[in-house]
Design an enzyme around this catalytic site. Structure first.
Site, PDB file in Angstrom:
ATOM      1  N   GLY A  15       0.834  -1.213   0.000  1.00  0.00           N
ATOM      2  CA  GLY A  15       0.000   0.000   0.000  1.00  0.00           C
ATOM      3  C   GLY A  15       0.864   1.256   0.000  1.00  0.00           C
ATOM      4  O   GLY A  15       1.862   1.323   0.713  1.00  0.00           O
ATOM      5  N   ARG A  76       1.245  -5.290  -5.580  1.00  0.00           N
ATOM      6  CA  ARG A  76       1.489  -6.487  -4.765  1.00  0.00           C
ATOM      7  C   ARG A  76       1.716  -7.623  -5.765  1.00  0.00           C
ATOM      8  O   ARG A  76       0.918  -7.795  -6.668  1.00  0.00           O
ATOM      9  CB  ARG A  76       0.298  -6.752  -3.844  1.00  0.00           C
ATOM     10  CG  ARG A  76       0.121  -5.633  -2.802  1.00  0.00           C
ATOM     11  CD  ARG A  76      -0.888  -5.984  -1.716  1.00  0.00           C
ATOM     12  NE  ARG A  76      -0.869  -4.963  -0.666  1.00  0.00           N
ATOM     13  CZ  ARG A  76      -1.808  -4.028  -0.492  1.00  0.00           C
ATOM     14  NH1 ARG A  76      -2.840  -3.961  -1.307  1.00  0.00           N
ATOM     15  NH2 ARG A  76      -1.715  -3.160   0.499  1.00  0.00           N
ATOM     16  N   ASP A 107       4.989  -4.842   5.990  1.00  0.00           N
ATOM     17  CA  ASP A 107       5.461  -6.183   6.349  1.00  0.00           C
ATOM     18  C   ASP A 107       5.544  -7.137   5.157  1.00  0.00           C
ATOM     19  O   ASP A 107       6.476  -7.945   5.080  1.00  0.00           O
ATOM     20  CB  ASP A 107       4.648  -6.774   7.507  1.00  0.00           C
ATOM     21  CG  ASP A 107       3.149  -6.784   7.238  1.00  0.00           C
ATOM     22  OD1 ASP A 107       2.731  -6.236   6.199  1.00  0.00           O
ATOM     23  OD2 ASP A 107       2.416  -7.339   8.059  1.00  0.00           O
ATOM     24  N   THR A 130       4.209   2.745   5.568  1.00  0.00           N
ATOM     25  CA  THR A 130       2.828   2.262   5.688  1.00  0.00           C
ATOM     26  C   THR A 130       2.066   3.168   6.650  1.00  0.00           C
ATOM     27  O   THR A 130       2.620   3.596   7.665  1.00  0.00           O
ATOM     28  CB  THR A 130       2.751   0.805   6.213  1.00  0.00           C
ATOM     29  OG1 THR A 130       1.394   0.521   6.607  1.00  0.00           O
ATOM     30  CG2 THR A 130       3.634   0.555   7.421  1.00  0.00           C
ATOM     31  N   ASP A 132      -0.209   2.185   8.494  1.00  0.00           N
ATOM     32  CA  ASP A 132      -0.730   1.370   9.602  1.00  0.00           C
ATOM     33  C   ASP A 132       0.110   1.454  10.880  1.00  0.00           C
ATOM     34  O   ASP A 132      -0.378   1.116  11.957  1.00  0.00           O
ATOM     35  CB  ASP A 132      -0.824  -0.106   9.183  1.00  0.00           C
ATOM     36  CG  ASP A 132      -1.748  -0.319   7.999  1.00  0.00           C
ATOM     37  OD1 ASP A 132      -2.613   0.538   7.761  1.00  0.00           O
ATOM     38  OD2 ASP A 132      -1.581  -1.345   7.311  1.00  0.00           O
ATOM     39  N   ASP A 134       2.321  -0.561  11.848  1.00  0.00           N
ATOM     40  CA  ASP A 134       2.282  -1.891  12.478  1.00  0.00           C
ATOM     41  C   ASP A 134       3.609  -2.646  12.379  1.00  0.00           C
ATOM     42  O   ASP A 134       3.625  -3.873  12.458  1.00  0.00           O
ATOM     43  CB  ASP A 134       1.144  -2.721  11.870  1.00  0.00           C
ATOM     44  CG  ASP A 134       1.300  -2.897  10.362  1.00  0.00           C
ATOM     45  OD1 ASP A 134       2.148  -2.219   9.754  1.00  0.00           O
ATOM     46  OD2 ASP A 134       0.576  -3.724   9.796  1.00  0.00           O
ATOM     47  N   ARG A 176      -5.438  -2.405   8.964  1.00  0.00           N
ATOM     48  CA  ARG A 176      -5.196  -3.828   8.719  1.00  0.00           C
ATOM     49  C   ARG A 176      -4.902  -4.596  10.017  1.00  0.00           C
ATOM     50  O   ARG A 176      -3.778  -4.997  10.302  1.00  0.00           O
ATOM     51  CB  ARG A 176      -4.014  -4.008   7.744  1.00  0.00           C
ATOM     52  CG  ARG A 176      -3.998  -5.376   7.089  1.00  0.00           C
ATOM     53  CD  ARG A 176      -2.669  -5.643   6.449  1.00  0.00           C
ATOM     54  NE  ARG A 176      -2.377  -4.778   5.342  1.00  0.00           N
ATOM     55  CZ  ARG A 176      -2.742  -5.024   4.077  1.00  0.00           C
ATOM     56  NH1 ARG A 176      -3.399  -6.107   3.795  1.00  0.00           N
ATOM     57  NH2 ARG A 176      -2.428  -4.185   3.122  1.00  0.00           N
TER      58      ARG A 176
HETATM   59  O1  F6P Z   1      -1.555  -1.416   4.619  1.00  0.00           O
HETATM   60  C1  F6P Z   1      -2.147  -0.216   4.273  1.00  0.00           C
HETATM   61  C2  F6P Z   1      -3.619  -0.374   4.040  1.00  0.00           C
HETATM   62  O2  F6P Z   1      -4.155   0.884   3.694  1.00  0.00           O
HETATM   63  C3  F6P Z   1      -4.408  -1.009   5.184  1.00  0.00           C
HETATM   64  O3  F6P Z   1      -4.677  -0.102   6.223  1.00  0.00           O
HETATM   65  C4  F6P Z   1      -5.624  -1.524   4.466  1.00  0.00           C
HETATM   66  O4  F6P Z   1      -6.177  -2.613   5.147  1.00  0.00           O
HETATM   67  C5  F6P Z   1      -5.076  -1.959   3.135  1.00  0.00           C
HETATM   68  O5  F6P Z   1      -3.861  -1.254   2.946  1.00  0.00           O
HETATM   69  C6  F6P Z   1      -5.985  -1.720   1.969  1.00  0.00           C
HETATM   70  O6  F6P Z   1      -5.386  -2.240   0.850  1.00  0.00           O
HETATM   71  P1  F6P Z   1      -5.896  -1.999  -0.648  1.00  0.00           P
HETATM   72  O7  F6P Z   1      -5.523  -0.607  -1.043  1.00  0.00           O
HETATM   73  O8  F6P Z   1      -5.184  -3.021  -1.466  1.00  0.00           O
HETATM   74  O9  F6P Z   1      -7.369  -2.177  -0.628  1.00  0.00           O
END
Ligand code: F6P
Length: 327
Positions: A15, A76, A107, A130, A132, A134, A176
């Site tokens: 992300g 990804r 991660d 990130t 998050d 985390d 997340r």
């Molecule tokens: O890891 C960053 C994040 O924004 C999380 O908070 C969220 O769960 C996820 O990515 C959303 O991912 P995507 O943009 O692939 O829907």
């Protein structure tokens, strides 16, 4: 030095997060400052496999420190999870003469980096990018502060309409399965409560909190909910409240990807710049398979294995702060 360090590759993966561009800029310029060539790898590990690689000079990173997102794009990659995919990635690395990598992400990015570094003996340094927050071993990640500010800006606006209509709002934020954004944005926006995966809150407890708020002085209530199967999300909680306590006029707002965009805050720009410089310093110093972190405002090196462990604790005392201040 045991290995040549004359050309590095930089990529962003997973992300996106505000401040990634500041990190790309800092890494590029510090490498060039030290006489190291820079190759920009587009679309993360996916682009390393499909050979989307370009030479970068200092001017390629001009005028980007203030921009959200990532100029390198991100993706990804399922192929990079396979040995065959990583073999092609390694061949491209060699073809372009890169002898080290700087990877910016979360991660998933570091899990891939750790395996790749081990399989092919490549020096790789990571920067925590990130929203998050985390990742273990660092107080904060690039993008987290900006996302927090975006959330409180939105919650302030929702509060206006919540109090006009005397409503109860459940506002869902990202994370997340981690409650850092939810807990800290709840404190910063004066929310009545937060629901995070790290702590179980029963709907009855929540009802008591909200009742208290309405009974005493408040005519609206805001509950910040961290997205997660464990919390049930804002929709799940709101549904239960509506069924079990129909006296409340309940609304839901899911903030979504707005939290990932926008110009990075000064804090995110500064940590991204410091971390980018530290990444190149670490490679020159023959460090590998580490993430650059920040603890007590000092740069630290955290092994990938530690950074990606699934147990970064929330600060329990913050839960108490929120409870006291929301009476
Ligand atoms: O890891 C960053 C994040 O924004 C999380 O908070 C969220 O769960 C996820 O990515 C959303 O991912 P995507 O943009 O692939 O829907």
């Amino acid at each position: 030095m045991q290995y040549e360090l004359n050309c590095i590759g930089i990529l962003t993966s997973g992300g996106d997060a505000p401040g990634m561009n500041a990190a790309i800029r800092a890494t590029t310029r510090t490498a060039i400052f030290n006489g190291i060539k820079v190759k920009a790898i587009y679309r993360g590990y996916k682009g390393l496999i499909s050979n989307e690689i370009k030479d970068f000079q200092t001017e390629n990173v001009s005028n980007i420190i203030q921009r959200g997102g990532t100029i390198l794009k991100t993706a990804r990659s399922d192929e990079f999870r396979t040995p065959e995919g990583r073999k092609i990635a390694y061949e491209n690395l060699q073809r372009h003469g890169m002898n080290a990598l700087v990877v910016i992400g979360g991660d998933g990015t570091f899990t891939g980096a750790r395996i790749f570094a081990q399989e092919y003996n490549i020096p790789i340094v990571g920067l925590p990018g990130t929203i998050d927050n985390d990742l273990c071993g660092t107080d904060t990640t690039i993008g987290y502060d900006t996302a927090l500010n975006t959330i409180i800006d939105a919650v302030d606006k929702i509060r206006d309409t919540a109090s006009s209509h005397e409503r109860l709002f459940f506002i869902e934020v990202m994370g997340r399965d981690a409650g850092f954004l939810a807990l800290n944005s709840a404190i910063a926006s004066g929310a009545e409560a937060t629901i995070i995966p790290e702590r179980k809150t029963k709907v009855d407890q929540l009802k008591e909190l909200i009742d208290n708020g309405f009974r005493k002085s408040k005519n609206s209530s805001i509950v910040i909910v961290a997205e997660s199967d464990i919390t049930g999300g804002a929709n799940g909680l709101a549904e239960r409240m509506r069924i079990e306590h129909p006296e409340y006029d309940v609304r839901v707002t899911i903030l979504g990807h707005i939290q990932r965009g926008g110009s990075p805050t000064a804090y995110d720009r500064i940590i991204a710049s410091r971390m980018g410089v530290a990444a190149i310093d670490a490679l020159i110093d023959e460090q590998r398979s580490i993430m650059i972190g920040i603890v007590n405002n000092q740069i630290v090196h955290v092994p990938f294995t530690k950074a990606i462990k699934d147990d970064k604790p929330i600060n329990e005392s913050l839960v108490g702060v929120l409870q006291i201040l929301s009476i």
